[in-house]
Design an enzyme around this catalytic site. Structure first.
Site, PDB file in Angstrom:
ATOM      1  N   HIS A  89      -7.219  14.523 -33.454  1.00 35.61           N
ATOM      2  CA  HIS A  89      -7.681  15.718 -32.569  1.00 35.61           C
ATOM      3  C   HIS A  89      -8.971  15.266 -32.668  1.00 35.61           C
ATOM      4  O   HIS A  89      -9.650  14.990 -33.779  1.00 35.61           O
ATOM      5  CB  HIS A  89      -7.628  16.857 -33.234  1.00 35.61           C
ATOM      6  CG  HIS A  89      -6.010  17.310 -32.872  1.00 35.61           C
ATOM      7  ND1 HIS A  89      -5.143  17.783 -31.707  1.00 35.61           N
ATOM      8  CD2 HIS A  89      -5.247  17.358 -34.196  1.00 35.61           C
ATOM      9  CE1 HIS A  89      -4.404  17.982 -32.635  1.00 35.61           C
ATOM     10  NE2 HIS A  89      -3.790  18.062 -33.793  1.00 35.61           N
ATOM     11  N   ASP A  97       2.581  18.482 -31.408  1.00 34.22           N
ATOM     12  CA  ASP A  97       1.605  17.887 -30.817  1.00 34.22           C
ATOM     13  C   ASP A  97       1.116  16.545 -30.603  1.00 34.22           C
ATOM     14  O   ASP A  97       0.425  16.145 -30.052  1.00 34.22           O
ATOM     15  CB  ASP A  97       0.167  18.655 -31.599  1.00 34.22           C
ATOM     16  CG  ASP A  97      -0.346  18.706 -32.376  1.00 34.22           C
ATOM     17  OD1 ASP A  97       0.486  18.834 -33.607  1.00 34.22           O
ATOM     18  OD2 ASP A  97      -1.634  19.057 -33.391  1.00 34.22           O
ATOM     19  N   HIS A 146      -0.972  27.686 -32.585  1.00 27.43           N
ATOM     20  CA  HIS A 146      -0.287  28.649 -33.719  1.00 27.43           C
ATOM     21  C   HIS A 146      -0.916  29.166 -34.370  1.00 27.43           C
ATOM     22  O   HIS A 146      -0.862  29.328 -35.418  1.00 27.43           O
ATOM     23  CB  HIS A 146       0.303  27.050 -34.310  1.00 27.43           C
ATOM     24  CG  HIS A 146       0.386  27.184 -35.240  1.00 27.43           C
ATOM     25  ND1 HIS A 146      -1.431  27.193 -36.229  1.00 27.43           N
ATOM     26  CD2 HIS A 146       0.578  25.135 -34.963  1.00 27.43           C
ATOM     27  CE1 HIS A 146      -1.201  25.426 -36.553  1.00 27.43           C
ATOM     28  NE2 HIS A 146       0.233  24.928 -36.887  1.00 27.43           N
ATOM     29  N   HIS A 149       2.787  11.693 -37.889  1.00 28.47           N
ATOM     30  CA  HIS A 149       3.022  13.058 -37.798  1.00 28.47           C
ATOM     31  C   HIS A 149       4.154  13.544 -36.865  1.00 28.47           C
ATOM     32  O   HIS A 149       3.617  13.192 -35.404  1.00 28.47           O
ATOM     33  CB  HIS A 149       1.747  13.523 -38.248  1.00 28.47           C
ATOM     34  CG  HIS A 149       1.725  15.191 -38.781  1.00 28.47           C
ATOM     35  ND1 HIS A 149       2.451  15.958 -38.746  1.00 28.47           N
ATOM     36  CD2 HIS A 149       0.707  15.379 -37.795  1.00 28.47           C
ATOM     37  CE1 HIS A 149       2.205  16.959 -39.038  1.00 28.47           C
ATOM     38  NE2 HIS A 149       1.511  17.046 -38.591  1.00 28.47           N
ATOM     39  N   ASP A 203      -4.134  14.064 -37.657  1.00 28.20           N
ATOM     40  CA  ASP A 203      -5.267  15.420 -38.638  1.00 28.20           C
ATOM     41  C   ASP A 203      -6.355  15.520 -39.595  1.00 28.20           C
ATOM     42  O   ASP A 203      -6.823  16.188 -39.020  1.00 28.20           O
ATOM     43  CB  ASP A 203      -4.360  16.430 -39.172  1.00 28.20           C
ATOM     44  CG  ASP A 203      -2.520  17.000 -38.115  1.00 28.20           C
ATOM     45  OD1 ASP A 203      -2.988  16.978 -36.332  1.00 28.20           O
ATOM     46  OD2 ASP A 203      -1.859  17.621 -38.223  1.00 28.20           O
ATOM     47  N   HIS A 255      -0.986  18.116 -42.972  1.00 25.04           N
ATOM     48  CA  HIS A 255      -0.726  18.873 -43.924  1.00 25.04           C
ATOM     49  C   HIS A 255       1.140  19.056 -43.602  1.00 25.04           C
ATOM     50  O   HIS A 255       1.307  20.122 -43.868  1.00 25.04           O
ATOM     51  CB  HIS A 255      -1.288  20.145 -42.794  1.00 25.04           C
ATOM     52  CG  HIS A 255      -1.021  20.241 -41.880  1.00 25.04           C
ATOM     53  ND1 HIS A 255      -0.067  21.265 -40.751  1.00 25.04           N
ATOM     54  CD2 HIS A 255      -0.854  19.699 -40.210  1.00 25.04           C
ATOM     55  CE1 HIS A 255      -0.232  21.190 -39.955  1.00 25.04           C
ATOM     56  NE2 HIS A 255      -0.472  20.033 -39.581  1.00 25.04           N
ATOM     57  N   GLU A 311       4.811  16.784 -35.839  1.00 22.96           N
ATOM     58  CA  GLU A 311       4.267  18.354 -35.155  1.00 22.96           C
ATOM     59  C   GLU A 311       4.059  17.672 -34.244  1.00 22.96           C
ATOM     60  O   GLU A 311       3.820  17.004 -33.588  1.00 22.96           O
ATOM     61  CB  GLU A 311       3.138  18.870 -35.658  1.00 22.96           C
ATOM     62  CG  GLU A 311       2.667  20.549 -35.626  1.00 22.96           C
ATOM     63  CD  GLU A 311       2.102  20.962 -36.099  1.00 22.96           C
ATOM     64  OE1 GLU A 311       1.165  20.613 -36.618  1.00 22.96           O
ATOM     65  OE2 GLU A 311       2.182  21.988 -35.427  1.00 22.96           O
ATOM     66  N   TYR A 353     -11.283  23.545 -37.962  1.00 20.39           N
ATOM     67  CA  TYR A 353     -10.157  22.401 -38.030  1.00 20.39           C
ATOM     68  C   TYR A 353      -9.741  22.476 -40.041  1.00 20.39           C
ATOM     69  O   TYR A 353      -8.810  22.693 -40.122  1.00 20.39           O
ATOM     70  CB  TYR A 353     -10.540  21.155 -37.541  1.00 20.39           C
ATOM     71  CG  TYR A 353      -9.136  20.983 -36.721  1.00 20.39           C
ATOM     72  CD1 TYR A 353      -8.572  20.872 -36.367  1.00 20.39           C
ATOM     73  CD2 TYR A 353      -9.014  20.591 -38.745  1.00 20.39           C
ATOM     74  CE1 TYR A 353      -7.096  20.046 -36.498  1.00 20.39           C
ATOM     75  CE2 TYR A 353      -6.901  19.538 -38.735  1.00 20.39           C
ATOM     76  CZ  TYR A 353      -6.209  20.024 -37.263  1.00 20.39           C
ATOM     77  OH  TYR A 353      -4.762  19.262 -36.952  1.00 20.39           O
TER      78      TYR A 353
HETATM   79 FE1  FEO Z   1      -0.185  18.638 -37.533  1.00 23.26          FE
HETATM   80 FE2  FEO Z   1      -1.920  17.792 -35.168  1.00 23.26          FE
HETATM   81  O1  FEO Z   1      -0.504  18.748 -35.598  1.00 23.26           O
END
Ligand code: FEO
Length: 392
Positions: free
Chosen positions: A225, A82, A24, A78, A164, A145, A80, A192
């Site tokens: 990640h 991903d 993004h 989370h 994250d 976040h 999101e 990051y």
């Molecule tokens: Fe906030 Fe890795 O997604």
């Protein structure tokens, strides 16, 4: 595709996105991973899902250590996409599993998916889920976040599943930070933070405080990640740097960001850079024609001074500068000293758009500077003297 053992009966069942170059708007140099974990105890818990297009890899790794019918819990730290993109597929394979998340997580899952027949267990900070010999304790980290962000901690293994937080977009042949190129792991952790977590320093500080208050003894940080931080040196490095980044502390450096049409703004940028250099201030000069916005945000993370310059194109900011300023404003760096400069042809004033953003961010600024067409030597001398006024 097999699971990788993290500790006895704790597995990495994530996926590798080797070819990812953009997340993004954030330019990614080394791909990424979407890490998921599985704990096999008297109860079996899967921690997080992955991006939808890599779901089959995630499913294969899970199947290498358990049958889906035996999974009791799917922890959603989370929402999101991903990390939640393949949750509907996982729920279809394990319909008996209870989704464990916080109330914001449940609302977000219901907003993204048809979750009408999913079983939920809602948890809050400090609450614990027993898996048998092991527990998971939850720490909600709202707006670190997203509103639903949460971490899960296993006290028996001293592992923080941090989602994250503490992550890096870095895909390599190992899941361990100590086996990877540690310099890249650290650089990518900084990238990051600068591009994802920068606006949320207060929330990051709160999360670190909560971890202290709950006396979480952390020997391993397993993010969603990149590589797992395992070992005292590795864990301390990332905890200390998060504390530093979250505090907004600067290292006294300067960043000069600009773009140029016919070289005039480049001359202004060069002059400003020389003033910092001559004053002994570490400085980087970044032209947006070549440097990516997200790399410049990493420069800005610890900088004290930020100078931003633009050509004037049709009475507007140059488009790459406008995009940079918009991206930077969203990431809301605090406590900087700013200097806006511009070049114009027949109508001055576009520089005020950069100045306004700096003021909205609460930065200390000096008066903006703009010049018609190519700056002559006497103008550059005037610019030098003006730039010096930003220095402490
Ligand atoms: Fe906030 Fe890795 O997604």
């Amino acid at each position: 595709m097999e699971a990788i053992k993290v500790k006895e009966d704790v597995y990495w069942v994530g996926v590798k996105d080797w070819n990812l170059t953009e997340f993004h708007g954030y330019h990614v140099s080394h791909g990424s991973t979407y890490n998921a974990y599985l704990i096999k105890d008297e109860k079996i818990a899967l921690i997080d899902g992955v991006k939808h297009y890599l779901s089959s890899e995630n499913i294969a790794r899970i199947r290498s250590v358990t049958d889906f019918s035996k999974i009791d819990y799917i922890i959603v730290n989370h929402v999101e996409l991903d990390h939640s993109g393949n949750i509907p597929e996982l729920v279809k394979l394990a319909p008996q599993a209870t989704i464990v998340t916080n109330s914001a997580g449940k609302m977000a899952l219901e907003a993204h998916f048809d979750a009408s027949d999913w079983k939920f267990q809602i948890v809050k900070t400090g609450e614990t889920l027993s898996l048998g010999k092991r527990n998971l304790t939850f720490v909600t980290t709202p707006l670190l976040h997203w509103p639903d962000s949460m971490m899960s901690y296993c006290p028996q293994e001293k592992i923080l599943f941090s989602n994250d937080g503490f992550g890096q977009h870095y895909c390599t042949n190992t899941i361990w930070a100590k086996e990877a190129n540690f310099g890249i792991v650290c650089d990518e952790a900084k990238n990051y933070y600068a591009n994802i977590l920068f606006p949320y320093g207060a929330q990051a500080q709160k999360a670190l405080n909560t971890a202290n208050e709950l006396n979480l003894e952390i020997e391993m940080i397993a993010p969603s990640h990149g590589c797992i931080w395992d070992g005292e040196k590795e864990v301390n490095w990332i905890l200390e740097h998060y504390a530093k980044w979250a505090s907004g502390e600067n290292d006294g450096s300067a960043v000069v960001v600009y773009d140029t049409m016919w070289g005039a703004t480049a001359k202004l940028a060069e002059t400003i850079t020389a003033v910092f250099q001559d004053a002994g201030v570490p400085v980087v000069k970044r032209c947006l024609t070549n440097a990516h916005t997200s790399e410049i945000m990493t420069d800005i993370l610890e900088a004290k001074y930020v100078a931003i310059g633009t050509p004037t194109l049709n009475n507007e900011l140059f488009p790459r500068v406008a995009a940079f300023v918009t991206y930077m404003k969203g990431l809301a760096p605090k406590g900087k000293k700013g200097f806006a400069f511009a070049s114009y042809g027949w109508k001055p004033g576009v520089v005020s758009k950069i100045q306004t953003v700096m003021e909205e961010l609460g930065w200390q600024t000096i008066a903006p500077f703009d010049e018609k067409y190519t700056p002559k030597d006497e103008v550059l001398e005037k610019l030098k003297e003006h730039t010096k006024t930003i220095l402490d």
